[in-house]
Design a protein around this motif. Sequence first.
Motif, PDB file in Angstrom:
ATOM      1  N   ASP A   5     -29.529   3.265   2.750  1.00 41.07           N
ATOM      2  CA  ASP A   5     -30.566   4.091   2.161  1.00 41.07           C
ATOM      3  C   ASP A   5     -29.946   5.277   1.443  1.00 41.07           C
ATOM      4  O   ASP A   5     -28.737   5.390   1.346  1.00 41.07           O
ATOM      5  CB  ASP A   5     -31.542   4.544   3.247  1.00 41.07           C
ATOM      6  N   GLU A   6     -30.821   6.177   1.003  1.00 35.83           N
ATOM      7  CA  GLU A   6     -30.363   7.321   0.225  1.00 35.83           C
ATOM      8  C   GLU A   6     -29.347   8.161   1.000  1.00 35.83           C
ATOM      9  O   GLU A   6     -29.613   8.594   2.115  1.00 35.83           O
ATOM     10  CB  GLU A   6     -31.584   8.185  -0.132  1.00 35.83           C
ATOM     11  N   PRO A   7     -28.181   8.412   0.430  1.00 36.29           N
ATOM     12  CA  PRO A   7     -27.176   9.184   1.162  1.00 36.29           C
ATOM     13  C   PRO A   7     -27.566  10.661   1.265  1.00 36.29           C
ATOM     14  O   PRO A   7     -28.259  11.189   0.410  1.00 36.29           O
ATOM     15  CB  PRO A   7     -25.917   9.021   0.307  1.00 36.29           C
ATOM     16  N   ALA A   8     -27.106  11.301   2.340  1.00 32.50           N
ATOM     17  CA  ALA A   8     -27.317  12.735   2.508  1.00 32.50           C
ATOM     18  C   ALA A   8     -26.414  13.490   1.549  1.00 32.50           C
ATOM     19  O   ALA A   8     -25.324  13.039   1.226  1.00 32.50           O
ATOM     20  CB  ALA A   8     -27.004  13.139   3.942  1.00 32.50           C
ATOM     21  N   THR A   9     -26.875  14.667   1.099  1.00 29.19           N
ATOM     22  CA  THR A   9     -26.021  15.477   0.229  1.00 29.19           C
ATOM     23  C   THR A   9     -25.024  16.255   1.076  1.00 29.19           C
ATOM     24  O   THR A   9     -25.186  16.422   2.289  1.00 29.19           O
ATOM     25  CB  THR A   9     -26.838  16.514  -0.566  1.00 29.19           C
ATOM     26  N   PHE A  10     -24.005  16.762   0.408  1.00 25.76           N
ATOM     27  CA  PHE A  10     -22.990  17.613   1.040  1.00 25.76           C
ATOM     28  C   PHE A  10     -23.655  18.766   1.803  1.00 25.76           C
ATOM     29  O   PHE A  10     -23.335  19.037   2.962  1.00 25.76           O
ATOM     30  CB  PHE A  10     -22.062  18.157  -0.061  1.00 25.76           C
ATOM     31  N   GLU A  11     -24.627  19.439   1.143  1.00 29.49           N
ATOM     32  CA  GLU A  11     -25.269  20.589   1.777  1.00 29.49           C
ATOM     33  C   GLU A  11     -26.028  20.163   3.031  1.00 29.49           C
ATOM     34  O   GLU A  11     -25.980  20.841   4.060  1.00 29.49           O
ATOM     35  CB  GLU A  11     -26.242  21.261   0.792  1.00 29.49           C
ATOM     36  N   ASP A  12     -26.750  19.044   2.961  1.00 32.26           N
ATOM     37  CA  ASP A  12     -27.480  18.534   4.130  1.00 32.26           C
ATOM     38  C   ASP A  12     -26.532  18.348   5.312  1.00 32.26           C
ATOM     39  O   ASP A  12     -26.847  18.714   6.440  1.00 32.26           O
ATOM     40  CB  ASP A  12     -28.092  17.145   3.837  1.00 32.26           C
ATOM     41  N   GLY A  66     -14.785  21.185 -21.215  1.00 32.78           N
ATOM     42  CA  GLY A  66     -16.038  21.034 -20.469  1.00 32.78           C
ATOM     43  C   GLY A  66     -15.866  21.245 -18.980  1.00 32.78           C
ATOM     44  O   GLY A  66     -16.824  21.083 -18.221  1.00 32.78           O
ATOM     45  N   ALA A  67     -14.662  21.598 -18.533  1.00 26.78           N
ATOM     46  CA  ALA A  67     -14.409  21.733 -17.094  1.00 26.78           C
ATOM     47  C   ALA A  67     -15.311  22.802 -16.490  1.00 26.78           C
ATOM     48  O   ALA A  67     -15.555  23.842 -17.095  1.00 26.78           O
ATOM     49  CB  ALA A  67     -12.945  22.082 -16.844  1.00 26.78           C
ATOM     50  N   VAL A  68     -15.794  22.518 -15.280  1.00 27.50           N
ATOM     51  CA  VAL A  68     -16.611  23.481 -14.539  1.00 27.50           C
ATOM     52  C   VAL A  68     -15.679  24.303 -13.649  1.00 27.50           C
ATOM     53  O   VAL A  68     -14.902  23.747 -12.872  1.00 27.50           O
ATOM     54  CB  VAL A  68     -17.645  22.741 -13.671  1.00 27.50           C
ATOM     55  N   HIS A  69     -15.728  25.611 -13.806  1.00 25.65           N
ATOM     56  CA  HIS A  69     -14.872  26.492 -12.994  1.00 25.65           C
ATOM     57  C   HIS A  69     -15.630  26.968 -11.763  1.00 25.65           C
ATOM     58  O   HIS A  69     -16.759  27.423 -11.872  1.00 25.65           O
ATOM     59  CB  HIS A  69     -14.403  27.689 -13.823  1.00 25.65           C
ATOM     60  N   CYS A  70     -15.011  26.834 -10.596  1.00 28.22           N
ATOM     61  CA  CYS A  70     -15.658  27.227  -9.342  1.00 28.22           C
ATOM     62  C   CYS A  70     -14.730  28.157  -8.569  1.00 28.22           C
ATOM     63  O   CYS A  70     -13.504  28.071  -8.687  1.00 28.22           O
ATOM     64  CB  CYS A  70     -15.936  26.001  -8.470  1.00 28.22           C
ATOM     65  N   ALA A  71     -15.333  29.004  -7.748  1.00 29.09           N
ATOM     66  CA  ALA A  71     -14.535  29.936  -6.945  1.00 29.09           C
ATOM     67  C   ALA A  71     -14.042  29.260  -5.670  1.00 29.09           C
ATOM     68  O   ALA A  71     -12.973  29.582  -5.160  1.00 29.09           O
ATOM     69  CB  ALA A  71     -15.366  31.171  -6.607  1.00 29.09           C
ATOM     70  N   THR A  72     -14.832  28.331  -5.149  1.00 25.36           N
ATOM     71  CA  THR A  72     -14.474  27.698  -3.875  1.00 25.36           C
ATOM     72  C   THR A  72     -14.699  26.196  -3.962  1.00 25.36           C
ATOM     73  O   THR A  72     -15.457  25.707  -4.814  1.00 25.36           O
ATOM     74  CB  THR A  72     -15.367  28.227  -2.726  1.00 25.36           C
ATOM     75  N   LEU A  73     -14.068  25.491  -3.033  1.00 23.67           N
ATOM     76  CA  LEU A  73     -14.267  24.043  -2.994  1.00 23.67           C
ATOM     77  C   LEU A  73     -15.707  23.709  -2.614  1.00 23.67           C
ATOM     78  O   LEU A  73     -16.291  22.771  -3.170  1.00 23.67           O
ATOM     79  CB  LEU A  73     -13.274  23.403  -2.007  1.00 23.67           C
ATOM     80  N   GLU A  74     -16.299  24.481  -1.696  1.00 26.30           N
ATOM     81  CA  GLU A  74     -17.708  24.258  -1.336  1.00 26.30           C
ATOM     82  C   GLU A  74     -18.571  24.219  -2.588  1.00 26.30           C
ATOM     83  O   GLU A  74     -19.448  23.374  -2.728  1.00 26.30           O
ATOM     84  CB  GLU A  74     -18.257  25.364  -0.417  1.00 26.30           C
ATOM     85  N   GLU A  75     -18.326  25.188  -3.462  1.00 31.65           N
ATOM     86  CA  GLU A  75     -19.125  25.274  -4.685  1.00 31.65           C
ATOM     87  C   GLU A  75     -18.926  24.005  -5.528  1.00 31.65           C
ATOM     88  O   GLU A  75     -19.893  23.443  -6.057  1.00 31.65           O
ATOM     89  CB  GLU A  75     -18.663  26.514  -5.456  1.00 31.65           C
ATOM     90  N   ALA A  76     -17.700  23.538  -5.616  1.00 31.12           N
ATOM     91  CA  ALA A  76     -17.411  22.353  -6.437  1.00 31.12           C
ATOM     92  C   ALA A  76     -18.029  21.091  -5.845  1.00 31.12           C
ATOM     93  O   ALA A  76     -18.256  20.112  -6.547  1.00 31.12           O
ATOM     94  CB  ALA A  76     -15.908  22.176  -6.598  1.00 31.12           C
ATOM     95  N   LEU A  77     -18.294  21.113  -4.538  1.00 30.26           N
ATOM     96  CA  LEU A  77     -18.858  19.928  -3.884  1.00 30.26           C
ATOM     97  C   LEU A  77     -20.380  19.964  -3.838  1.00 30.26           C
ATOM     98  O   LEU A  77     -21.014  19.011  -3.384  1.00 30.26           O
ATOM     99  CB  LEU A  77     -18.303  19.796  -2.462  1.00 30.26           C
ATOM    100  N   GLY A  78     -20.969  21.070  -4.293  1.00 31.70           N
ATOM    101  CA  GLY A  78     -22.427  21.210  -4.260  1.00 31.70           C
ATOM    102  C   GLY A  78     -23.110  20.059  -4.978  1.00 31.70           C
ATOM    103  O   GLY A  78     -22.730  19.720  -6.097  1.00 31.70           O
TER     104      GLY A  78
END
Lengths: 245, 245
Positions: free
Chosen positions: A178-185, A66-78
């Motif tokens: 309060d609600e935490p900001a997302t990585f992208e934010d 079930g592992a999710v394969h990503c090209a970059t760490l940014e993608e994995a942190l989305g």
Amino acid sequence: MNQNRARALAQIRVVLSRPSHSGNVGAAARAMKTMGLSRLYLVAPQCEIDGQARALSSNALDVLDGAVHCATLEEALGGTVMAAALTARRREYAAPLKWAREAAAEIVDTALAGEVALVFGNETAGLSNEELALCRLPVMIPANPDYSSLNLAAAVQVMCYELRMAALAPAAARTGRDEPATFEDVQRFYAHLEQALIDSGFLDPANPKKLMPRLRRLFDRAALEREEVNILRGMLNFFQKAGKS
Amino acid sequence: MNQNRARALAQIRVVLSRPSHSGNVGAAARAMKTMGLSRLYLVAPQCEIDGQARALSSNALDVLDGAVHCATLEEALGGTVMAAALTARRREYAAPLKWAREAAAEIVDTALAGEVALVFGNETAGLSNEELALCRLPVMIPANPDYSSLNLAAAVQVMCYELRMAALAPAAARTGRDEPATFEDVQRFYAHLEQALIDSGFLDPANPKKLMPRLRRLFDRAALEREEVNILRGMLNFFQKAGKS
């Protein structure tokens, strides 16, 4: 068992960046499953997920497959609201680090509000400074100062054990947050801040020094909330507009 | 660090009874050394201490090569004042068990007074009832009830980590933090920030809402350092200057 905190484990991703040895990937999957974690992310693995990975995953094939394969760490942190990164050494401009046990408590608290990533670097090279800069919380496992080199799967085992202990321990509540900001934010805020500093003349792009790493370290430490990012970006818009008028 | 308790680690033997896989023996040696343990005992190993064991021991060859080979568990427990045994399941007639963390504290306390053994069974069969009967304290690592099968070396890693934590809880130091800003520095920064926000038009002094309290809450949480206050105020100066030009 505290059912509320136990559900945090389902919100935690274990991210392996550029792992070299397939056996370690399999053993990491097994380590995760023994502690009730299941969400494995692989960033640009340097090895095949082969028979050895499958053998060492033992009965955790579901986690491995079930592992999710990503090209970059940014993608994995989305989509995450917090990224913690295992590191074996202190670095000058990194955020202040936490020890494994204390970090696990913070990760579990945060995972009750959103998805959290726990990032492990390559067996030999660890995490690059660029990768580490994407992670808000550097984490160290207390180890023998003369020989601190834990095997990758062993480090995953210790951290997942501490996460399980933290999740099943009595609640310490995320008091008044309060609600935490997302990585992208947060990344968009940093880009905006950098541009505003360049516009104002405070940051010279030809000679940036350590300004942005220092500012990231400060805001990472604060663990920004969604509404705070909105306020900070609104503030930057006004500073930029004032400069142009 | 508590030097007194730290010396307990040198009094603890890790005993592997009838291990089947040489790689696990090597990985266990590495796991021990990362946590500052060095005394490995092997009871009737079912495998050679071969190249794979040596490869997986990484730089813990000294632990592997220094292992004491014994024919029976009794022999390996000779001279100890306490034997604890890892077990993956409750058994009807065993002594009341302790969880890993609590057991580690007891093992370290006892090791200050004499030698202690921590016994791990075979990968597949675990410990026999006869072996378990030789051990005073059965220990369990809290695990996923649906999949509690830790790899042998992973179990050694978790237990040695708990022993290290029990022997020397890491100093809670302000890790990686620089000189903190004084109260006065921080108050001057807030006043400066407020003025810059008024100058830019973002903050209406006639209708300030909760803007400053929210921003103070954010920066208070980060616990600003002296140098960070200097950077932030330098930044505000540039934003103000840009607005006036």
